[in-house]
Design a protein around this motif. Structure first.
Motif, PDB file in Angstrom:
ATOM      1  N   TYR A 146       0.819  -1.216   0.000  1.00  0.00           N
ATOM      2  CA  TYR A 146       0.000   0.000   0.000  1.00  0.00           C
ATOM      3  C   TYR A 146       0.854   1.268   0.000  1.00  0.00           C
ATOM      4  O   TYR A 146       0.433   2.292   0.534  1.00  0.00           O
ATOM      5  CB  TYR A 146      -0.908   0.001   1.231  1.00  0.00           C
ATOM      6  CG  TYR A 146      -1.944  -1.103   1.239  1.00  0.00           C
ATOM      7  CD1 TYR A 146      -3.146  -0.971   0.558  1.00  0.00           C
ATOM      8  CD2 TYR A 146      -1.717  -2.285   1.937  1.00  0.00           C
ATOM      9  CE1 TYR A 146      -4.111  -1.974   0.566  1.00  0.00           C
ATOM     10  CE2 TYR A 146      -2.672  -3.305   1.957  1.00  0.00           C
ATOM     11  CZ  TYR A 146      -3.859  -3.140   1.266  1.00  0.00           C
ATOM     12  OH  TYR A 146      -4.794  -4.139   1.285  1.00  0.00           O
ATOM     13  N   ARG A 162      -0.580   4.741  -0.664  1.00  0.00           N
ATOM     14  CA  ARG A 162      -1.459   5.334   0.350  1.00  0.00           C
ATOM     15  C   ARG A 162      -0.672   6.138   1.382  1.00  0.00           C
ATOM     16  O   ARG A 162      -1.225   7.007   2.064  1.00  0.00           O
ATOM     17  CB  ARG A 162      -2.254   4.231   1.071  1.00  0.00           C
ATOM     18  CG  ARG A 162      -3.107   3.387   0.157  1.00  0.00           C
ATOM     19  CD  ARG A 162      -4.369   4.111  -0.262  1.00  0.00           C
ATOM     20  NE  ARG A 162      -5.332   4.160   0.809  1.00  0.00           N
ATOM     21  CZ  ARG A 162      -6.203   3.191   1.066  1.00  0.00           C
ATOM     22  NH1 ARG A 162      -6.217   2.093   0.331  1.00  0.00           N
ATOM     23  NH2 ARG A 162      -7.072   3.318   2.041  1.00  0.00           N
ATOM     24  N   LYS A 204      -0.026  10.193   0.359  1.00  0.00           N
ATOM     25  CA  LYS A 204      -1.152  11.053  -0.010  1.00  0.00           C
ATOM     26  C   LYS A 204      -1.144  12.364   0.767  1.00  0.00           C
ATOM     27  O   LYS A 204      -1.106  13.441   0.191  1.00  0.00           O
ATOM     28  CB  LYS A 204      -2.474  10.312   0.211  1.00  0.00           C
ATOM     29  CG  LYS A 204      -2.803   9.324  -0.901  1.00  0.00           C
ATOM     30  CD  LYS A 204      -4.243   8.860  -0.774  1.00  0.00           C
ATOM     31  CE  LYS A 204      -4.654   8.035  -1.990  1.00  0.00           C
ATOM     32  NZ  LYS A 204      -6.074   7.612  -1.911  1.00  0.00           N
ATOM     33  N   LYS A 233     -13.713  -4.488   3.242  1.00  0.00           N
ATOM     34  CA  LYS A 233     -12.391  -4.256   2.663  1.00  0.00           C
ATOM     35  C   LYS A 233     -11.745  -3.012   3.258  1.00  0.00           C
ATOM     36  O   LYS A 233     -10.567  -3.031   3.635  1.00  0.00           O
ATOM     37  CB  LYS A 233     -12.494  -4.105   1.145  1.00  0.00           C
ATOM     38  CG  LYS A 233     -11.146  -3.881   0.474  1.00  0.00           C
ATOM     39  CD  LYS A 233     -11.284  -3.751  -1.032  1.00  0.00           C
ATOM     40  CE  LYS A 233      -9.926  -3.507  -1.681  1.00  0.00           C
ATOM     41  NZ  LYS A 233     -10.039  -3.334  -3.157  1.00  0.00           N
ATOM     42  N   ALA A 234     -12.506  -1.917   3.368  1.00  0.00           N
ATOM     43  CA  ALA A 234     -11.958  -0.668   3.916  1.00  0.00           C
ATOM     44  C   ALA A 234     -11.564  -0.843   5.374  1.00  0.00           C
ATOM     45  O   ALA A 234     -10.522  -0.337   5.820  1.00  0.00           O
ATOM     46  CB  ALA A 234     -12.981   0.457   3.783  1.00  0.00           C
ATOM     47  N   GLU A 274      -8.316  -2.858   5.506  1.00  0.00           N
ATOM     48  CA  GLU A 274      -7.147  -2.075   5.105  1.00  0.00           C
ATOM     49  C   GLU A 274      -6.740  -1.081   6.190  1.00  0.00           C
ATOM     50  O   GLU A 274      -5.547  -0.902   6.455  1.00  0.00           O
ATOM     51  CB  GLU A 274      -7.444  -1.346   3.792  1.00  0.00           C
ATOM     52  CG  GLU A 274      -7.515  -2.296   2.602  1.00  0.00           C
ATOM     53  CD  GLU A 274      -7.824  -1.600   1.298  1.00  0.00           C
ATOM     54  OE1 GLU A 274      -7.631  -2.234   0.241  1.00  0.00           O
ATOM     55  OE2 GLU A 274      -8.260  -0.428   1.332  1.00  0.00           O
ATOM     56  N   GLU A 287     -16.329   3.361   1.577  1.00  0.00           N
ATOM     57  CA  GLU A 287     -15.627   2.346   0.791  1.00  0.00           C
ATOM     58  C   GLU A 287     -14.121   2.540   0.775  1.00  0.00           C
ATOM     59  O   GLU A 287     -13.387   1.686   0.280  1.00  0.00           O
ATOM     60  CB  GLU A 287     -16.167   2.330  -0.639  1.00  0.00           C
ATOM     61  CG  GLU A 287     -17.642   1.929  -0.729  1.00  0.00           C
ATOM     62  CD  GLU A 287     -18.117   1.805  -2.150  1.00  0.00           C
ATOM     63  OE1 GLU A 287     -17.305   2.084  -3.073  1.00  0.00           O
ATOM     64  OE2 GLU A 287     -19.288   1.429  -2.366  1.00  0.00           O
ATOM     65  N   ASN A 288     -13.656   3.659   1.299  1.00  0.00           N
ATOM     66  CA  ASN A 288     -12.223   3.945   1.327  1.00  0.00           C
ATOM     67  C   ASN A 288     -11.841   4.389   2.734  1.00  0.00           C
ATOM     68  O   ASN A 288     -12.431   5.334   3.269  1.00  0.00           O
ATOM     69  CB  ASN A 288     -11.880   5.038   0.307  1.00  0.00           C
ATOM     70  CG  ASN A 288     -10.391   5.197   0.113  1.00  0.00           C
ATOM     71  OD1 ASN A 288      -9.619   5.167   1.061  1.00  0.00           O
ATOM     72  ND2 ASN A 288      -9.984   5.365  -1.134  1.00  0.00           N
ATOM     73  N   SER A 289     -10.870   3.739   3.323  1.00  0.00           N
ATOM     74  CA  SER A 289     -10.498   4.053   4.710  1.00  0.00           C
ATOM     75  C   SER A 289      -9.957   5.467   4.859  1.00  0.00           C
ATOM     76  O   SER A 289      -9.935   6.013   5.966  1.00  0.00           O
ATOM     77  CB  SER A 289      -9.457   3.040   5.215  1.00  0.00           C
ATOM     78  OG  SER A 289      -8.290   3.060   4.402  1.00  0.00           O
ATOM     79  N   ASP A 290      -9.531   6.101   3.762  1.00  0.00           N
ATOM     80  CA  ASP A 290      -9.061   7.482   3.835  1.00  0.00           C
ATOM     81  C   ASP A 290     -10.191   8.445   4.180  1.00  0.00           C
ATOM     82  O   ASP A 290      -9.946   9.570   4.612  1.00  0.00           O
ATOM     83  CB  ASP A 290      -8.461   7.906   2.488  1.00  0.00           C
ATOM     84  CG  ASP A 290      -7.164   7.185   2.183  1.00  0.00           C
ATOM     85  OD1 ASP A 290      -6.572   6.632   3.127  1.00  0.00           O
ATOM     86  OD2 ASP A 290      -6.749   7.163   1.016  1.00  0.00           O
ATOM     87  N   GLU A 291     -11.435   7.999   3.972  1.00  0.00           N
ATOM     88  CA  GLU A 291     -12.584   8.885   4.153  1.00  0.00           C
ATOM     89  C   GLU A 291     -13.074   8.960   5.599  1.00  0.00           C
ATOM     90  O   GLU A 291     -13.965   9.759   5.902  1.00  0.00           O
ATOM     91  CB  GLU A 291     -13.738   8.413   3.263  1.00  0.00           C
ATOM     92  CG  GLU A 291     -13.417   8.419   1.774  1.00  0.00           C
ATOM     93  CD  GLU A 291     -14.507   7.759   0.960  1.00  0.00           C
ATOM     94  OE1 GLU A 291     -15.584   7.450   1.526  1.00  0.00           O
ATOM     95  OE2 GLU A 291     -14.289   7.538  -0.245  1.00  0.00           O
TER      96      GLU A 291
END
Length: 264
Positions: A61, A64, A67, A170-171, A174, A127-131
């Motif tokens: 990753y 990631r 970022k 999934k998020a 991760e 759906e994205n752990s960054d969020e």
């Protein structure tokens, strides 16, 4: 410790560290079956080979991690609860670590919970752990505190914690991988500090064992993470739930049959 034993332990670590199945429980079975005595170096080895598994996350990753600083801050926030609670309850946690029965029981209990989490948290919105927000990261960090109980599984605790905060499977998985980095790195540094503070030093062979263990753990962890994400996305947690129950019952059965099991 022989090279064969080091490789087997590294394989166990690489396979189980990021899966919700408790690496501690598997280390208990592995060391018992191989008859490994818990020396100071062996105890250090089982912690420091986590550096190889940390590297696997960075490699898989790596994009990631470039970022924004906001990503790192969220990891720090999520790591705070377990770090503080771990220091406060250090003696109590050490007493729990003397009980393989606790590991077996928690494996079974955690396995039963995993059989139902897909139904409990089936309406994710992230759906994205960054969020995730800082508040959500902090709450997931509190779920990680459950992993201070041997056999609970850090991965299982943080993934379920992520799902309670509306992350997809999934998020959540991760973010659990990312959160493992500061926790495992911290644990390795503390273990090394205590090792040297107690007057221990490495022999040339022990250094080689650590190198081999980290390399094997790195390769195996990469395979395990990729496979885990595929299985989790397609099938959910039930497979891991049943697996935990079986492993927990094996540990309990070994204890009841008179086997001397130790947590390394």
């Amino acid at each position: 410790m022989s090279y064969f034993e080091a490789i087997i332990l590294a394989i166990i670590e690489g396979l189980t560290e990021f899966l919700p199945v408790s690496s501690t429980g598997h280390m208990i079975i592995g060391t018992a079956l191989m008859g490994i005595e818990p020396s100071a170096f062996v105890k250090l080895f089982t912690i420091v080979i986590q550096l190889g598994t940390i590297l696997s996350v960075l490699v898989l990753y790596w994009k990631r991690f470039f970022k924004s600083m906001d990503f790192y801050y969220k990891l720090v926030v999520a790591a705070i609860p377990a770090s503080i609670l771990g220091l406060i309850l250090n003696d109590f946690i050490d007493s729990l670590l003397e009980s393989p029965l606790m590991v077996g029981v928690m494996l079974v209990i955690g396995g039963v919970i995993l059989l139902f989490v897909d139904k409990w948290f089936n309406k994710p919105t992230i759906e994205n752990s960054d969020e995730i927000s800082y508040k959500q990261a902090f709450i997931i960090g509190w779920y990680q505190c459950l992993a201070l109980i041997p056999g609970t599984s850090r991965s299982a605790s943080t993934i379920v914690g992520g799902m309670t905060q509306k992350l997809t499977r999934k998020a959540a998985a991760e973010f659990s991988f990312f959160l493992a980095i500061p926790m495992m790195l911290g644990a390795s540094i503390v273990k090394l500090y205590k090792f040297f503070k107690e007057g221990h030093t490495f022999t040339g062979e022990e250094i080689n064992l650590l190198i081999v263990g980290n390399l094997v753990g790195f390769v195996v962890a990469i395979i395990a993470i990729k496979t885990f994400i595929d299985i989790l996305t397609k099938y959910g947690f039930k497979l891991f739930g049943w697996y935990r129950i079986v492993v927990g019952l094996v540990i309990i059965a070994m204890l009841l049959s008179g086997h001397s099991l130790q947590i390394i």
